[in-house]
Design a protein around this motif. Sequence first.
Motif, mmCIF file in Angstrom:
data_model
loop_
_atom_site.group_PDB
_atom_site.id
_atom_site.type_symbol
_atom_site.label_atom_id
_atom_site.label_comp_id
_atom_site.label_asym_id
_atom_site.label_seq_id
_atom_site.Cartn_x
_atom_site.Cartn_y
_atom_site.Cartn_z
ATOM 1 N N UNK A 103 0.762 -1.101 0.193
ATOM 2 C CA UNK A 103 -0.217 0.158 -0.015
ATOM 3 C C UNK A 103 1.144 1.267 0.145
ATOM 4 N N UNK A 104 1.935 1.223 1.082
ATOM 5 C CA UNK A 104 2.599 2.414 0.726
ATOM 6 C C UNK A 104 3.558 2.514 -0.492
ATOM 7 N N UNK A 105 4.113 1.657 -1.578
ATOM 8 C CA UNK A 105 4.781 1.418 -2.909
ATOM 9 C C UNK A 105 3.821 1.621 -3.814
ATOM 10 N N UNK A 106 2.308 1.333 -3.520
ATOM 11 C CA UNK A 106 1.679 1.348 -5.374
ATOM 12 C C UNK A 106 0.311 1.804 -4.647
ATOM 13 N N UNK A 108 -3.771 1.806 -2.388
ATOM 14 C CA UNK A 108 -4.353 0.746 -1.709
ATOM 15 C C UNK A 108 -4.981 0.363 -3.291
ATOM 16 N N UNK A 109 -5.599 0.577 -4.132
ATOM 17 C CA UNK A 109 -6.255 0.556 -5.481
ATOM 18 C C UNK A 109 -5.783 -1.303 -6.190
ATOM 19 N N UNK A 110 -3.893 -0.405 -6.028
ATOM 20 C CA UNK A 110 -3.549 -1.285 -6.816
ATOM 21 C C UNK A 110 -3.365 -2.578 -6.304
ATOM 22 N N UNK A 150 -17.311 10.208 -1.606
ATOM 23 C CA UNK A 150 -17.277 10.586 0.437
ATOM 24 C C UNK A 150 -16.329 11.671 0.490
ATOM 25 N N UNK A 151 -15.421 11.703 -1.065
ATOM 26 C CA UNK A 151 -14.232 12.701 -1.015
ATOM 27 C C UNK A 151 -13.100 12.248 0.243
ATOM 28 N N UNK A 152 -13.104 10.972 0.157
ATOM 29 C CA UNK A 152 -11.931 10.550 1.656
ATOM 30 C C UNK A 152 -10.579 9.906 0.733
ATOM 31 N N UNK A 153 -9.896 10.684 0.319
ATOM 32 C CA UNK A 153 -8.973 10.301 0.116
ATOM 33 C C UNK A 153 -7.710 8.872 0.707
ATOM 34 N N UNK A 154 -7.955 7.931 -0.211
ATOM 35 C CA UNK A 154 -6.653 7.256 0.312
ATOM 36 C C UNK A 154 -5.729 6.759 -0.312
ATOM 37 N N UNK A 155 -4.792 6.509 0.087
ATOM 38 C CA UNK A 155 -3.061 6.185 -0.051
ATOM 39 C C UNK A 155 -3.511 5.960 -1.833
ATOM 40 N N UNK A 156 -2.310 6.245 -2.455
ATOM 41 C CA UNK A 156 -2.850 6.289 -3.692
ATOM 42 C C UNK A 156 -1.078 6.213 -4.335
#
Length: 165
Positions: A103-106, A108-110, A150-156
């Motif tokens: 998650x830290x590198x790619x 949460x979606x990938x 929801x406009x909640x940013x997740x780790x990208x």
Amino acid sequence: MADVSTPIPERGISRRLVEIIVSLMLMGVAALALWDSYGRGAGWDNGPENGFFPARVAWLLVIAALATLWSAFRREESVFVTYGQLRMVAQVFLPLFLYVLAIAFVGIYVASALFMALFMIMLGSFRWWQTLLAVVLTPLVIFWVFELQFRVPLPKGPIETMLGY
């Protein structure tokens, strides 16, 4: 005359060992809490100081850990978890650990797509198109719900950055 043999007990990690390790870890946590509590002040000077209540809880934890340790040494030897069971836990824990790292590198979606693909291919009996559909649609739906609705940013990661998010 039939050969009646006793079943071979499965090998594994003993319950005594697990209880000893857990009680020693609890004593370590309690020692840290006591050190911090007494550093802040664990006395009663016209009322409780900052570390008064945490120190009391830590002492209770020490007592509970000592009781567990005493019980562990008196317990009859038995298997807590077999090596086969531990292997099954590792089949889930190791990919989960790698997922959290990814998650830290790619992002949460990938990372989620790769994690889902791994489990669907290795542990499930899904057709290739079902796996592909789930791996593509699930992150897209989650992105739409959290980022756009929801406009909640997740780790990208770099892919989302390249796409302007």
